[in-house]
Design an enzyme around this catalytic site. Structure first.
Site, PDB file in Angstrom:
ATOM      1  N   LYS A  88      43.777 112.757  29.957  1.00  0.00           N
ATOM      2  CA  LYS A  88      43.814 113.061  28.526  1.00  0.00           C
ATOM      3  C   LYS A  88      43.346 114.475  28.204  1.00  0.00           C
ATOM      4  O   LYS A  88      44.117 115.419  28.290  1.00  0.00           O
ATOM      5  CB  LYS A  88      43.056 111.989  27.751  1.00  0.00           C
ATOM      6  CG  LYS A  88      43.755 110.624  27.811  1.00  0.00           C
ATOM      7  CD  LYS A  88      43.251 109.676  26.792  1.00  0.00           C
ATOM      8  CE  LYS A  88      43.886 108.293  26.938  1.00  0.00           C
ATOM      9  NZ  LYS A  88      45.334 108.265  26.679  1.00  0.00           N
ATOM     10  N   ASP A 114      36.183 105.121  35.041  1.00  0.00           N
ATOM     11  CA  ASP A 114      37.363 105.568  34.299  1.00  0.00           C
ATOM     12  C   ASP A 114      36.876 106.326  33.072  1.00  0.00           C
ATOM     13  O   ASP A 114      36.547 105.745  32.049  1.00  0.00           O
ATOM     14  CB  ASP A 114      38.214 104.359  33.902  1.00  0.00           C
ATOM     15  CG  ASP A 114      39.473 104.756  33.126  1.00  0.00           C
ATOM     16  OD1 ASP A 114      39.556 105.912  32.663  1.00  0.00           O
ATOM     17  OD2 ASP A 114      40.355 103.894  32.960  1.00  0.00           O
ATOM     18  N   PHE A 169      40.867  98.458  29.541  1.00  0.00           N
ATOM     19  CA  PHE A 169      42.149  99.127  29.358  1.00  0.00           C
ATOM     20  C   PHE A 169      42.179 100.334  30.286  1.00  0.00           C
ATOM     21  O   PHE A 169      41.461 101.310  30.076  1.00  0.00           O
ATOM     22  CB  PHE A 169      42.389  99.584  27.919  1.00  0.00           C
ATOM     23  CG  PHE A 169      43.725 100.240  27.754  1.00  0.00           C
ATOM     24  CD1 PHE A 169      44.865  99.471  27.577  1.00  0.00           C
ATOM     25  CD2 PHE A 169      43.864 101.621  27.814  1.00  0.00           C
ATOM     26  CE1 PHE A 169      46.123 100.065  27.466  1.00  0.00           C
ATOM     27  CE2 PHE A 169      45.116 102.215  27.695  1.00  0.00           C
ATOM     28  CZ  PHE A 169      46.238 101.425  27.520  1.00  0.00           C
TER      29      PHE A 169
END
Length: 406
Positions: A261, A232, A147
């Site tokens: 984030k 990531d 994801f």
């Protein structure tokens, strides 16, 4: 499982959202109005312990005073210039983030998906301009169950039907192999491979921790084949797993970090691609950008986040509290839980189907004042703010135990 009637104000607000918002989310039935630290309060005044942290965007909790103060100060001075001009916040932020990562250069963006898209562009440009791959042939290896975001390029190499179906045609140039299998990565590499793009720990898939030695093997393979290792760390990084980056669990340094984030301190979206000059330096003026990328407000907030991480305090808290959390969760295995995966203050908890689905357990915890999120049917995931107390974790796990008991 039983349900509890919703209050009038909650019903009205949810109904308004249902009428006017695209239905790309299925939120739990709670309307949050305020937050502080690890707790939030809904429109009816009920408090909840937030164990999701906006998928790690709130690593420092809601309204951390050190982050809020710098945001408020910057709001009164300057918020946006675009990269058409320099601003007095961006350089100091970039310098501090580069030093935190042990790299030379930073390319600031806004969202995590933008960072991933930017990383893909950088990898392709590097392949053509440095490695000598023929134009249009650069390939990137990814992992099954990945994801990395929701753009059409990214969902094109997803194997999740809910993310991928009905959004094609998809961009070519990606090969997916099983996560945790370094040999499969090596077998997929050819003379046109530009990069390997992986999450050091898969978040959306349910906090899937790879086998010991996997990241070290990926690093060695990428180095030997002259392929970029892109990590990531948008969910796993910035203190979440007890280290600044999840790659540090195996003392591995990737060629490229993708960050987001928590970098925005829970105040606004901030993301970045961080790499050395021989990689990130391939991007030329006019080839990539973003109106809001690197804006002074974002840079000021993110700089404060980097300063807080540089002390190591939050990493140490996540490591110690993660061990505490894992011990508590392990006690639930065989009592409504079939498996637990923990890395620092990040956990995937597989619910026994005899108890209910992950969504049903999340709804029951909501009624007990605990916020979590389900994923892939039977799993609930938790990512408490790094400022949470051990006693608060204990209370939350007790609520989960009671839900599992029925």
């Amino acid at each position: 499982m039983t349900t509890t009637p919703l209050d009038t104000a909650t019903i009205a607000i949810i109904a308004s959202e249902e009428d006017h918002l695209a239905h790309n989310y299925h939120p739990l039935p709670v309307v949050i109005a305020r937050g502080e630290g690890s707790w939030v309060t809904d429109v009816e005044g009920k408090r909840y312990l937030d164990l999701l942290s906006a998928y790690s965007a709130l690593n420092f909790g809601h309204l951390h005073p050190a982050i809020v103060s710098v945001a408020q100060e910057q709001l009164g001075r300057l918020t946006l210039t675009s990269r058409a001009y320099h601003n007095d916040q961006l350089g100091v932020f970039a310098d501090s983030l580069a030093r935190l990562c042990g790299k030379d250069m930073v390319l600031p963006m806004n969202t995590g998906a933008e960072a991933v898209e930017t990383g893909i562009k950088v990898a392709r440009a590097w392949a053509y301009r440095v490695k000598g791959v023929p134009d249009g042939r650069a390939g990137i290896i990814v992992a099954d169950r990945n994801f990395h975001g929701r753009t059409t390029t990214i969902v094109g190499f997803s194997d999740d039907p809910s993310a991928r179906d009905d959004f094609g045609p998809y961009a070519p140039g990606f090969v997916s192999v099983p996560f945790g299998d370094a040999a499969a990565i090596e077998a997929a590499i050819d003379e046109n491979t530009a990069a390997v793009l992986i999450e050091p720990i898969q978040g959306e898939a349910g906090i899937i921790v790879p086998p010991e030695g996997y990241l070290r093997a990926v690093r060695e393979i990428c180095t030997r084949h002259r392929v970029l290792f892109i990590a990531d760390e948008i969910q796993s990084g910035l203190g979440r797993v007890g280290y600044t980056f999840a790659c540090e669990r195996e003392e591995v340094v990737p060629d490229v970090y993708l960050l987001g984030k928590a970098l925005g301190g829970g105040i606004l979206p901030v993301s970045a691609v961080v790499a050395d000059r021989d990689v990130l330096g391939v991007i030329r003026p006019g080839e990539h950008g973003s109106t809001f990328g690197g804006n002074p407000l974002a840079a000021a907030v993110a700089h404060r986040v980097v300063e807080m991480l540089a002390t190591g305090e939050f990493q140490r808290r996540a490591l110690a509290l993660g061990e505490h959390l894992e011990a508590k969760l392990d006690g639930l295995i065989g009592h409504g839980v079939t498996a637990v995966r923990v890395a620092g203050l990040w956990a995937g908890i597989d619910i026994d189907p005899a108890v209910g689905t992950g969504r049903e357990v999340a709804e029951q915890l909501l009624r007990r004042g605990v916020l979590v999120k389900d994923t892939h049917g039977q799993t609930i995931r938790i990512a408490p703010p790094l400022v949470i107390r051990a006693t608060e974790l204990d209370w939350a796990i007790e609520q989960l135990r009671l839900v599992l008991q029925g």
